[in-house]
Write an enzyme that holds these catalytic residues in place. Sequence first.
Site, short mmCIF file in Angstrom:
data_model
loop_
_atom_site.label_atom_id
_atom_site.label_comp_id
_atom_site.label_asym_id
_atom_site.label_seq_id
_atom_site.Cartn_x
_atom_site.Cartn_y
_atom_site.Cartn_z
CE LYS A 96 -4.21 2.05 2.37
NZ LYS A 96 -5.31 1.79 3.48
CB SER A 136 -8.19 3.72 2.52
OG SER A 136 -7.30 3.02 3.97
CB SER A 196 -8.92 1.49 6.10
OG SER A 196 -9.15 2.31 5.63
#
Length: 486
Positions: free
Chosen positions: A74, A149, A173
């Site tokens: 990420k 997210s 997330s």
Amino acid sequence: MGIAEWRGQLERGEMSARELTDQHLARIEAVDAELHSFLEVTAERARADADRIDAARSAGDTLPPLAGVPLAIKDNLCTKGIRTTCSSRMLEHFVPPYESTVTERLWQAGGILIGKTNLDEFAMGSSTETSAFGPSRNPWNPERVPGGSSGGSAAAVAAGECVASLGSDTGGSIRQPAAFCGVVGLKPTYGRVSRWGLVAFASSLDQVGPFSTSVADAAELLQVIAGEDRRDGTCLKAPVPDYRAALQKPVKGLRVGLVKECFEADGLDPQVKASVLAAAAQLEAMGCELVEVSCPRFNDGIATYYVIAPSEASANLARYDGVKYGYRSEQAGSLAEMTARSRAEGFGDEVQRRILIGTYALSAGYVDAYYKKAQQVRTLIRRDFDAAFTKVDVLLTPTSPTTAFRFGAHAEDPLAMYLADLLTIPANMAGLPAINVPCGFDDSGLPIGLQLITGVLEEPLLLQVAHNYEQAARVMEKRPAAALVP
């Protein structure tokens, strides 16, 4: 292919690390123009690292546990010499001079960086729609969001673009996009994994964890990234157990608590509820005892979160002032004007919204009424969990009230978007480990996720129950046809 299976093939010389890496790079080239899981693909580095693994195997060297495994990261985890943007114009050109602890541990374990994945800007969102560089798409149906997210990390694993990935979880997330994309997503105990090198959103809530196609692979990654880090004052010093060994233990006799408030929550899709209850029945058939438990303040978690998280974000994002690093507006006559313009132009709407909420909650005359009160409710939420764990060993809930929604479905109603995290936020409030495991599909063929929660540092028990359920249910073997899922 799971990590253990791959390790066997590599050691026996049946496939090289370079071949596996090239397979995944080819997959990215084939599907990522549509999915947009990645912000940057590190093909040259990946191939070079794979060649080093192959050379070590040829030389007869002992291979590390993740040797040759293509991993996606990420893009809010710092990677030395590789852009880390947080999907924000504010950090569009930021290249960290250091490596985060978790990624450093992955590379030391032989993992191969295949790219950095898309996310909601500064991890603020539940759909990846707030990314400054465009949204990611759900591999099951590209007209649907992948969640957020960490949507890019979840989509990359689901689409076969990498073997596993890392995300961060502040209010769901990891688990919510894992549910939307039909993969395993693990949020460890707060402090079990170092946050050093993770770009901060809400420091008392953020935690790094893995995405994978199986619980066993999640255990493999957690084994590598967990443990004390002196550079992170919030990182726990507790010894790291053998997570892989826990997978082999049976679940017979364990007490599984069905959280009453979750199954009565407003907006819970009947198909999601039915699928999760069917998963509970599967565990009961395996010898678990099902117990209804009450966590009276469970559904208060979301209101509490949207005071605490924006308040911490307001403080953490104050560092982006256009002076030291990051985006700087060139159209300003004074320092104050430059800072104001830089923040207005560099941050997107959702980030600005949360900064404003947090700044208001921390302002003079309101901090006691909002922030202090929210922290008191947070303590009550934790006490509810403590009481529940005196009656059961593990808690079971849906991961998300719905399956993946269409793009733009909540564009005009941010509060409706926030409710996507209704069932995941409480575990962050209490710092507890939690995992998403696929448990079925709705009538549209979209995945449904089951959430399991255990007590602090009880990841071995969490993985044990999740793995046993996964092996018995074999949900993904019964999956419907999907657009971009291999």
